[in-house]
Design an enzyme around this catalytic site. Sequence first.
Site, PDB file in Angstrom:
ATOM      1  N   GLN A  50      45.170  52.335  13.101  1.00 15.98           N
ATOM      2  CA  GLN A  50      44.881  51.938  14.478  1.00 15.98           C
ATOM      3  C   GLN A  50      44.096  50.626  14.597  1.00 15.98           C
ATOM      4  O   GLN A  50      44.097  50.014  15.650  1.00 15.98           O
ATOM      5  CB  GLN A  50      44.147  53.076  15.191  1.00 15.98           C
ATOM      6  CG  GLN A  50      45.012  54.317  15.331  1.00 15.98           C
ATOM      7  CD  GLN A  50      44.302  55.469  16.002  1.00 15.98           C
ATOM      8  OE1 GLN A  50      43.612  56.231  15.336  1.00 15.98           O
ATOM      9  NE2 GLN A  50      44.439  55.603  17.302  1.00 15.98           N
ATOM     10  N   HIS A  70      58.449  50.046  13.298  1.00 15.03           N
ATOM     11  CA  HIS A  70      59.427  48.967  13.080  1.00 15.03           C
ATOM     12  C   HIS A  70      60.841  49.418  13.445  1.00 15.03           C
ATOM     13  O   HIS A  70      61.608  48.656  14.013  1.00 15.03           O
ATOM     14  CB  HIS A  70      59.396  48.486  11.621  1.00 15.03           C
ATOM     15  CG  HIS A  70      58.076  47.858  11.267  1.00 15.03           C
ATOM     16  ND1 HIS A  70      57.606  47.757   9.988  1.00 15.03           N
ATOM     17  CD2 HIS A  70      57.110  47.318  12.053  1.00 15.03           C
ATOM     18  CE1 HIS A  70      56.416  47.167   9.990  1.00 15.03           C
ATOM     19  NE2 HIS A  70      56.100  46.898  11.241  1.00 15.03           N
ATOM     20  N   ASP A  83      50.925  46.368  13.168  1.00 12.58           N
ATOM     21  CA  ASP A  83      51.037  45.313  12.135  1.00 12.58           C
ATOM     22  C   ASP A  83      49.749  44.484  12.058  1.00 12.58           C
ATOM     23  O   ASP A  83      49.307  44.111  10.975  1.00 12.58           O
ATOM     24  CB  ASP A  83      52.196  44.356  12.442  1.00 12.58           C
ATOM     25  CG  ASP A  83      53.549  45.004  12.160  1.00 12.58           C
ATOM     26  OD1 ASP A  83      53.572  46.206  11.831  1.00 12.58           O
ATOM     27  OD2 ASP A  83      54.569  44.301  12.286  1.00 12.58           O
ATOM     28  N   ARG A 108      32.478  56.461  10.993  1.00 10.20           N
ATOM     29  CA  ARG A 108      33.608  57.214  10.448  1.00 10.20           C
ATOM     30  C   ARG A 108      34.856  56.329  10.495  1.00 10.20           C
ATOM     31  O   ARG A 108      35.282  55.918  11.563  1.00 10.20           O
ATOM     32  CB  ARG A 108      33.841  58.488  11.256  1.00 10.20           C
ATOM     33  CG  ARG A 108      35.107  59.217  10.842  1.00 10.20           C
ATOM     34  CD  ARG A 108      35.394  60.458  11.684  1.00 10.20           C
ATOM     35  NE  ARG A 108      36.650  61.041  11.286  1.00 10.20           N
ATOM     36  CZ  ARG A 108      37.675  61.304  12.106  1.00 10.20           C
ATOM     37  NH1 ARG A 108      37.566  61.054  13.407  1.00 10.20           N
ATOM     38  NH2 ARG A 108      38.785  61.825  11.656  1.00 10.20           N
ATOM     39  N   HIS A 153      44.565  60.012   7.867  1.00 10.77           N
ATOM     40  CA  HIS A 153      44.573  60.003   9.337  1.00 10.77           C
ATOM     41  C   HIS A 153      45.999  59.663   9.795  1.00 10.77           C
ATOM     42  O   HIS A 153      46.270  58.531  10.214  1.00 10.77           O
ATOM     43  CB  HIS A 153      43.550  58.994   9.864  1.00 10.77           C
ATOM     44  CG  HIS A 153      43.192  59.189  11.306  1.00 10.77           C
ATOM     45  ND1 HIS A 153      41.909  59.439  11.747  1.00 10.77           N
ATOM     46  CD2 HIS A 153      43.950  59.169  12.425  1.00 10.77           C
ATOM     47  CE1 HIS A 153      41.897  59.553  13.057  1.00 10.77           C
ATOM     48  NE2 HIS A 153      43.120  59.387  13.503  1.00 10.77           N
ATOM     49  N   ASN A 197      42.503  64.483   9.086  1.00 16.65           N
ATOM     50  CA  ASN A 197      42.237  64.394  10.515  1.00 16.65           C
ATOM     51  C   ASN A 197      43.308  65.171  11.278  1.00 16.65           C
ATOM     52  O   ASN A 197      44.498  64.913  11.115  1.00 16.65           O
ATOM     53  CB  ASN A 197      42.270  62.932  10.967  1.00 16.65           C
ATOM     54  CG  ASN A 197      42.066  62.804  12.471  1.00 16.65           C
ATOM     55  OD1 ASN A 197      40.985  63.108  12.966  1.00 16.65           O
ATOM     56  ND2 ASN A 197      43.093  62.393  13.196  1.00 16.65           N
ATOM     57  N   GLU A 198      42.900  66.114  12.095  1.00 18.56           N
ATOM     58  CA  GLU A 198      43.766  66.801  13.061  1.00 18.56           C
ATOM     59  C   GLU A 198      45.107  67.257  12.491  1.00 18.56           C
ATOM     60  O   GLU A 198      46.170  66.759  12.902  1.00 18.56           O
ATOM     61  CB  GLU A 198      44.026  65.888  14.260  1.00 18.56           C
ATOM     62  CG  GLU A 198      42.788  65.489  15.013  1.00 18.56           C
ATOM     63  CD  GLU A 198      43.113  64.863  16.373  1.00 18.56           C
ATOM     64  OE1 GLU A 198      44.240  64.376  16.566  1.00 18.56           O
ATOM     65  OE2 GLU A 198      42.225  64.872  17.236  1.00 18.56           O
ATOM     66  N   ASN A 338      37.198  67.477  16.664  1.00 19.60           N
ATOM     67  CA  ASN A 338      37.574  66.464  17.652  1.00 19.60           C
ATOM     68  C   ASN A 338      37.757  67.177  18.979  1.00 19.60           C
ATOM     69  O   ASN A 338      38.643  68.033  19.112  1.00 19.60           O
ATOM     70  CB  ASN A 338      38.894  65.778  17.273  1.00 19.60           C
ATOM     71  CG  ASN A 338      38.726  64.793  16.128  1.00 19.60           C
ATOM     72  OD1 ASN A 338      37.623  64.610  15.614  1.00 19.60           O
ATOM     73  ND2 ASN A 338      39.805  64.152  15.724  1.00 19.60           N
ATOM     74  N   TYR A 340      38.245  66.596  23.134  1.00 16.91           N
ATOM     75  CA  TYR A 340      38.502  65.665  24.231  1.00 16.91           C
ATOM     76  C   TYR A 340      38.535  66.351  25.590  1.00 16.91           C
ATOM     77  O   TYR A 340      38.059  65.810  26.574  1.00 16.91           O
ATOM     78  CB  TYR A 340      39.838  64.933  24.007  1.00 16.91           C
ATOM     79  CG  TYR A 340      39.749  63.841  22.958  1.00 16.91           C
ATOM     80  CD1 TYR A 340      39.455  62.527  23.307  1.00 16.91           C
ATOM     81  CD2 TYR A 340      39.933  64.118  21.612  1.00 16.91           C
ATOM     82  CE1 TYR A 340      39.358  61.514  22.361  1.00 16.91           C
ATOM     83  CE2 TYR A 340      39.832  63.114  20.644  1.00 16.91           C
ATOM     84  CZ  TYR A 340      39.547  61.813  21.034  1.00 16.91           C
ATOM     85  OH  TYR A 340      39.444  60.819  20.092  1.00 16.91           O
ATOM     86  N   GLU A 407      35.129  63.223  16.788  1.00 17.89           N
ATOM     87  CA  GLU A 407      35.732  62.407  17.855  1.00 17.89           C
ATOM     88  C   GLU A 407      35.495  63.042  19.214  1.00 17.89           C
ATOM     89  O   GLU A 407      35.480  64.273  19.348  1.00 17.89           O
ATOM     90  CB  GLU A 407      37.260  62.274  17.679  1.00 17.89           C
ATOM     91  CG  GLU A 407      37.686  61.258  16.663  1.00 17.89           C
ATOM     92  CD  GLU A 407      39.201  61.147  16.563  1.00 17.89           C
ATOM     93  OE1 GLU A 407      39.877  61.149  17.609  1.00 17.89           O
ATOM     94  OE2 GLU A 407      39.688  61.066  15.433  1.00 17.89           O
TER      95      GLU A 407
END
Length: 503
Positions: A50, A70, A83, A108, A153, A197-198, A338, A340, A407
Amino acid sequence: MWDQLPLILCLTISCVCFADADVKCELQHNGNNEQFPKEFSFGVSTAAYQIEGAWNEDGKGPSIWDNYTHMHPERIADHSNGDNAAESYHRFAQDLVALKELKVGFYRFSISWSRLLPKADTTVKNQKAIDYYNMVIDKLLENNIEPMVTMFHYDMPDGLMKFGGFTNDIVIKYFRFYADILFETFGDRVKKWITFNEPFDYCLPGYGSAYFPPMIHAPGVADYICMDNLLKAHASAYRLYKAKYFHSQRGKVGITISSRFYYPKNNDAEEVVDRGLQYSLGWLAHPIFGKSGNYPYKVIEDITSNSMREGLAWSRLRPFNFYWSKIIKGSGDFLGLNYYTSRYVEIADPPLGENPSWERDSRLKYSVDKNWKRAKSNWLFCAPKGLEDLLKWIRDNYNNVEVYITENGWSDNGELNDADRIDYLKAHLQAVLNAVNDGCKVTYYSHWSLIDNFEWNRGFTEKFGLYYVNMTSKNKERVAKNSAHYYRSVIESRKISSSDNFV
Ligand code: NOJ
């Protein structure tokens, strides 16, 4: 949880009522201590794909996210990709300035497996990648910022995907070798490791609904195999650390699981709350932190009987055998969470979703409250009480295991005056403090995210950063949003300060 699953959202949310502009996003203090304990640490999170960019530089191999963006730009909201992203591979110095300004206690970030091991196996070790991550870790430590490293991740090396990725149990071995190299190379300085992660948000969209790469469409089967292998890979890495590194390195190893909290839609239905939690957090947390060393009993029972009804000779969810139960049970020094948002929940009658699928097996239907403010992301509603209640549920169900909130965050268009993010942050910090005051062992809180970044299928259309990044500018400057100033004031005072001066 399920933040990347609009499909599930469409299928299962009975009513999404968009909040009025003046709908509040707040939570009251529970009357106890107003100060965070002195050992409590505040931080921020990011992930390699990310933010790093440099997708094919200095010997990095491709990951499934490189190939997917891509080959399928049409699947990304703005047809973008990672990219270049925020170019953190070349601009860590700028990230460091932001981290220092915030005065965070920890950072993190994730290591890109295919940057370190371009072929995923141990045949090629990329020295440039080792140098880069060494530099990041050393700079953090020089500035008294503790590194917290996520080992995986979402960005599976393409090399491994060629023979099935997480549906091939050889991945357990590959991950263990990768972990071994990480512990050996960086473990003298990194003391907090997150294996995955998740897992839900990787396996269900990747191997179930095909919403994410590797776009395998085999719901209720391949996604369950993915989670099964992933739990085994996690536990193998954990056991390796304990056997080979713990005595000299003295670090902690855990896993990050995403979850919502669930409230009963109908007052008489408390057991659906438990059902909601067992089918989300519990699926992964129960084997590791529960008593049985296996999936939640209800989940095993449902899926076994559904499988028999479908005419299968065995269950689509294979319970762990004695050998694996022993390895998996207890394989976490902390639970990374995490959080949200939350949902109301009721039994879906008739069941929703494809046959078979997780939606069908779980037989749940979700909705939201019209009083919950909505973020830019269509799945994200402000429900801070859900975090407090989830932490208490974890305390009561998993023997008060130590929890790191890895998160928690809010999306918008990237405005510098981000009053809604401040409200969200303030309310969720309050939820954490209330939970701590009620005896929950929460020791780390990390906000997602340090900087604006590539939000998976949403591209750069939804921003989560405390710092704005102009993705089209040459220098990709990081500019503090008002929320960054607010967060810093909390970190400095260790109290949930008033937000009046920051909007
Ligand atoms: C959780 C994921 O770990 C992260 O990569 C993502 O950007 C945030 N949720 C927001 O959707």
